[in-house]
Motif scaffolding. Structure first.
Motif, PDB file in Angstrom:
ATOM      1  N   UNK A   1      -8.566   6.357   4.064  1.00  0.00           N
ATOM      2  CA  UNK A   1      -7.334   7.123   4.278  1.00  0.00           C
ATOM      3  C   UNK A   1      -7.655   8.618   4.232  1.00  0.00           C
ATOM      4  N   UNK A   2      -8.500   9.013   3.265  1.00  0.00           N
ATOM      5  CA  UNK A   2      -8.885  10.422   3.140  1.00  0.00           C
ATOM      6  C   UNK A   2      -9.621  10.919   4.392  1.00  0.00           C
ATOM      7  N   UNK A   3     -10.605  10.149   4.826  1.00  0.00           N
ATOM      8  CA  UNK A   3     -11.406  10.554   5.991  1.00  0.00           C
ATOM      9  C   UNK A   3     -10.537  10.613   7.240  1.00  0.00           C
ATOM     10  N   UNK A   4      -9.625   9.670   7.355  1.00  0.00           N
ATOM     11  CA  UNK A   4      -8.731   9.625   8.524  1.00  0.00           C
ATOM     12  C   UNK A   4      -7.832  10.862   8.540  1.00  0.00           C
ATOM     13  N   UNK A   5      -7.206  11.159   7.392  1.00  0.00           N
ATOM     14  CA  UNK A   5      -6.292  12.306   7.334  1.00  0.00           C
ATOM     15  C   UNK A   5      -7.051  13.618   7.547  1.00  0.00           C
TER      16      UNK A   5
ATOM     17  N   UNK B   1      -8.268  -8.379   9.536  1.00  0.00           N
ATOM     18  CA  UNK B   1      -9.459  -8.096   8.742  1.00  0.00           C
ATOM     19  C   UNK B   1      -9.508  -6.650   8.273  1.00  0.00           C
ATOM     20  N   UNK B   2      -9.160  -5.721   9.153  1.00  0.00           N
ATOM     21  CA  UNK B   2      -9.329  -4.308   8.821  1.00  0.00           C
ATOM     22  C   UNK B   2      -8.175  -3.746   8.000  1.00  0.00           C
ATOM     23  N   UNK B   3      -7.250  -4.604   7.567  1.00  0.00           N
ATOM     24  CA  UNK B   3      -6.151  -4.170   6.689  1.00  0.00           C
ATOM     25  C   UNK B   3      -5.329  -3.050   7.324  1.00  0.00           C
ATOM     26  N   UNK B   4      -5.196  -3.069   8.646  1.00  0.00           N
ATOM     27  CA  UNK B   4      -4.544  -1.957   9.316  1.00  0.00           C
ATOM     28  C   UNK B   4      -3.393  -2.393  10.209  1.00  0.00           C
TER      29      UNK B   4
ATOM     30  N   UNK C   1      -8.344   7.671  16.134  1.00  0.00           N
ATOM     31  CA  UNK C   1      -9.195   8.158  15.042  1.00  0.00           C
ATOM     32  C   UNK C   1      -9.316   7.093  13.956  1.00  0.00           C
ATOM     33  N   UNK C   2      -8.192   6.447  13.630  1.00  0.00           N
ATOM     34  CA  UNK C   2      -8.212   5.418  12.580  1.00  0.00           C
ATOM     35  C   UNK C   2      -9.214   4.319  12.936  1.00  0.00           C
TER      36      UNK C   2
ATOM     37  N   UNK D   1      -0.172 -13.378   7.452  1.00  0.00           N
ATOM     38  CA  UNK D   1      -1.621 -13.278   7.656  1.00  0.00           C
ATOM     39  C   UNK D   1      -2.188 -11.866   7.588  1.00  0.00           C
ATOM     40  N   UNK D   2      -1.450 -10.968   6.907  1.00  0.00           N
ATOM     41  CA  UNK D   2      -2.021  -9.638   6.673  1.00  0.00           C
ATOM     42  C   UNK D   2      -3.056  -9.741   5.561  1.00  0.00           C
ATOM     43  N   UNK D   3      -3.849  -8.679   5.421  1.00  0.00           N
ATOM     44  CA  UNK D   3      -4.756  -8.608   4.289  1.00  0.00           C
ATOM     45  C   UNK D   3      -3.940  -8.291   3.038  1.00  0.00           C
ATOM     46  N   UNK D   4      -4.289  -8.873   1.889  1.00  0.00           N
ATOM     47  CA  UNK D   4      -3.565  -8.519   0.662  1.00  0.00           C
ATOM     48  C   UNK D   4      -3.987  -7.151   0.125  1.00  0.00           C
ATOM     49  N   UNK D   5      -5.051  -6.579   0.700  1.00  0.00           N
ATOM     50  CA  UNK D   5      -5.568  -5.302   0.196  1.00  0.00           C
ATOM     51  C   UNK D   5      -5.292  -4.182   1.196  1.00  0.00           C
ATOM     52  N   UNK D   6      -4.883  -2.996   0.709  1.00  0.00           N
ATOM     53  CA  UNK D   6      -4.794  -1.853   1.623  1.00  0.00           C
ATOM     54  C   UNK D   6      -6.206  -1.421   2.014  1.00  0.00           C
ATOM     55  N   UNK D   7      -6.359  -0.595   3.064  1.00  0.00           N
ATOM     56  CA  UNK D   7      -7.700  -0.115   3.409  1.00  0.00           C
ATOM     57  C   UNK D   7      -8.275   0.702   2.249  1.00  0.00           C
TER      58      UNK D   7
END
Ligand code: PLP
Length: 368
Positions: free
Chosen positions: A48-52, A225-228, A261-262, A37-43
């Motif tokens: 990822x850029x804003x988080x890093x 939902x949040x792909x995380x 932060x994420x 039941x994970x999302x098939x899409x990465x965030x």
């Protein structure tokens, strides 16, 4: 010096822990993985850029904010709730564990309606909380009358429900939630915990029913939902007097700075997330239609990003057959109440097509 004393057997854990089985969900190396039941899409890449970027400026030699204030404030604003009603933890499973640590224990009881998310009773047992089992109706909804009677009989300190329910996909109507909170409130000694891990895929939520003087807790996660799923972040919306107890029970600084932060940065990508939810809901409805049209298969209505279906064949053989065709789904065929049932997570369009084609072939193979 004497030789060290050696033991011949492993040291036994607590009796109740020894009796437990661990969490099993086999991971196989297959082409199409539709089992967790994970999302098939990465965030989104921008996330990822804003988080890093933010992470680069964190003073790593300092402990993170113990109250996760920025994250909770951002979440609260998004949910239209006061921040005092939000509690965050490492995945919603930690939220559930914290609720059980604070409100369960050996002298108390929890109540769950089966078939439902196995971790509710599993984490209850881990925290030494005896669990009473209610039954869902044949369509997997909770019957408010039966539920009320069980609450009166057991006076549980925690009542779990799950909406949309994992693994069946069933949505509790708001009347059922209201009836359950009322039943629990009437005892004066319990909380109703609504697990909404799939809440964003559904047309309704119990979050609006949370109030300072009602014993209602709604649990959500970033995993689906949040792909995380890899970040491990979950939260609940609850009266502030519940949040205060949960804050006491968790370990100090339990939520790492990267996680906090994420969770906050992700909320900026709302539009992208909503588009993914819409796409997955469309694909879910397409899967449901296709399964309806497939001979030998009975799908159940779903408000989540997965579909439970029963096969008119040996479910284990169908599951084996799907694996042989490179498709992994979750096998519930030997579960009480779910005989010959399998659960498929909604994937990308191509993955869903691969699943449907494999299923149709396997059904021909096992029934000929
Ligand atoms: C997946 C799932 C969770 C998620 O747990 P996390 O710890 O947040 O990854 C919680 N409840 C239900 C019903 C689930 O299916």
């Amino acid at each position: 010096m004497n030789p060290p004393i050696r033991i011949s057997e492993p040291v036994p854990p607590r009796d109740d822990v020894q009796a437990l089985e661990g969490y099993h969900s086999p991971q196989l190396d297959v082409r199409v993985r539709l089992n967790t039941n994970e999302s098939p899409y990465p965030p989104p890449a921008g996330f990822v850029e804003a988080w890093l970027d933010e992470l680069a400026n964190v003073p790593l030699h300092r402990y993170p904010d113990r109250q996760a204030r920025d994250l909770r404030a951002a979440l609260a604003q998004r949910l239209g709730q006061p921040m005092e009603r939000v509690f965050c933890a490492n995945g919603s499973n930690e939220v559930l564990q914290t609720l059980l640590l604070a409100y369960g224990g050996h002298a108390r009881r929890a109540l769950a309606f089966e078939p439902t998310y196995a971790l509710h009773s599993h984490i209850a047992r881990l925290t030494g909380t005896p669990i009473a089992e209610g039954e869902r109706r044949p369509d997997f909804t909770v019957d408010p009358e039966t539920a009320t009677k069980l609450v009166e009989r057991h006076t549980p300190s925690i009542v779990f429900t799950c909406s949309p329910n994992n693994p069946t996909g069933t949505l509790d109507p708001p009347e059922a939630v209201d009836a359950l909170v009322d039943a629990v409130a009437a005892t004066g000694r319990g909380l109703l915990v609504v697990d909404e891990a799939y809440g964003e895929f559904a047309s309704r939520s119990a979050i609006q029913q949370v109030d300072d003087d009602r014993p209602l807790v709604v649990v959500r996660t970033y995993s689906k939902v949040w792909s995380m799923a890899a970040i491990r972040l979950g939260f609940c919306v609850a009266p502030p007097w519940v949040v205060e107890e949960l804050e006491k029970v968790v370990l100090p600084y339990h939520l790492a700075a990267p996680t906090q932060i994420a969770g906050r940065v992700a909320l900026r990508f709302d539009t992208e997330m909503k588009a993914r939810v819409d796409e997955l809901v469309r694909e879910r409805d397409r899967l449901l239609d296709a399964l309806e049209g497939q001979a030998g298969v009975v799908p159940y209505p779903s408000g989540a990003n997965f579909v439970l279906f029963r096969v008119q064949a040996d479910g284990q053989r169908v599951w084996d057959g799907l694996v042989a065709h490179g498709v992994l789904v979750r096998n519930f065929s030997r579960w009480p109440r779910l005989h010959d049932c399998l659960r498929v997570t909604v994937g990308t369009r191509d993955e869903n097509d691969a699943f449907l084609e494999a299923l149709s072939r396997v059904l021909t193979e096992v029934t000929s």
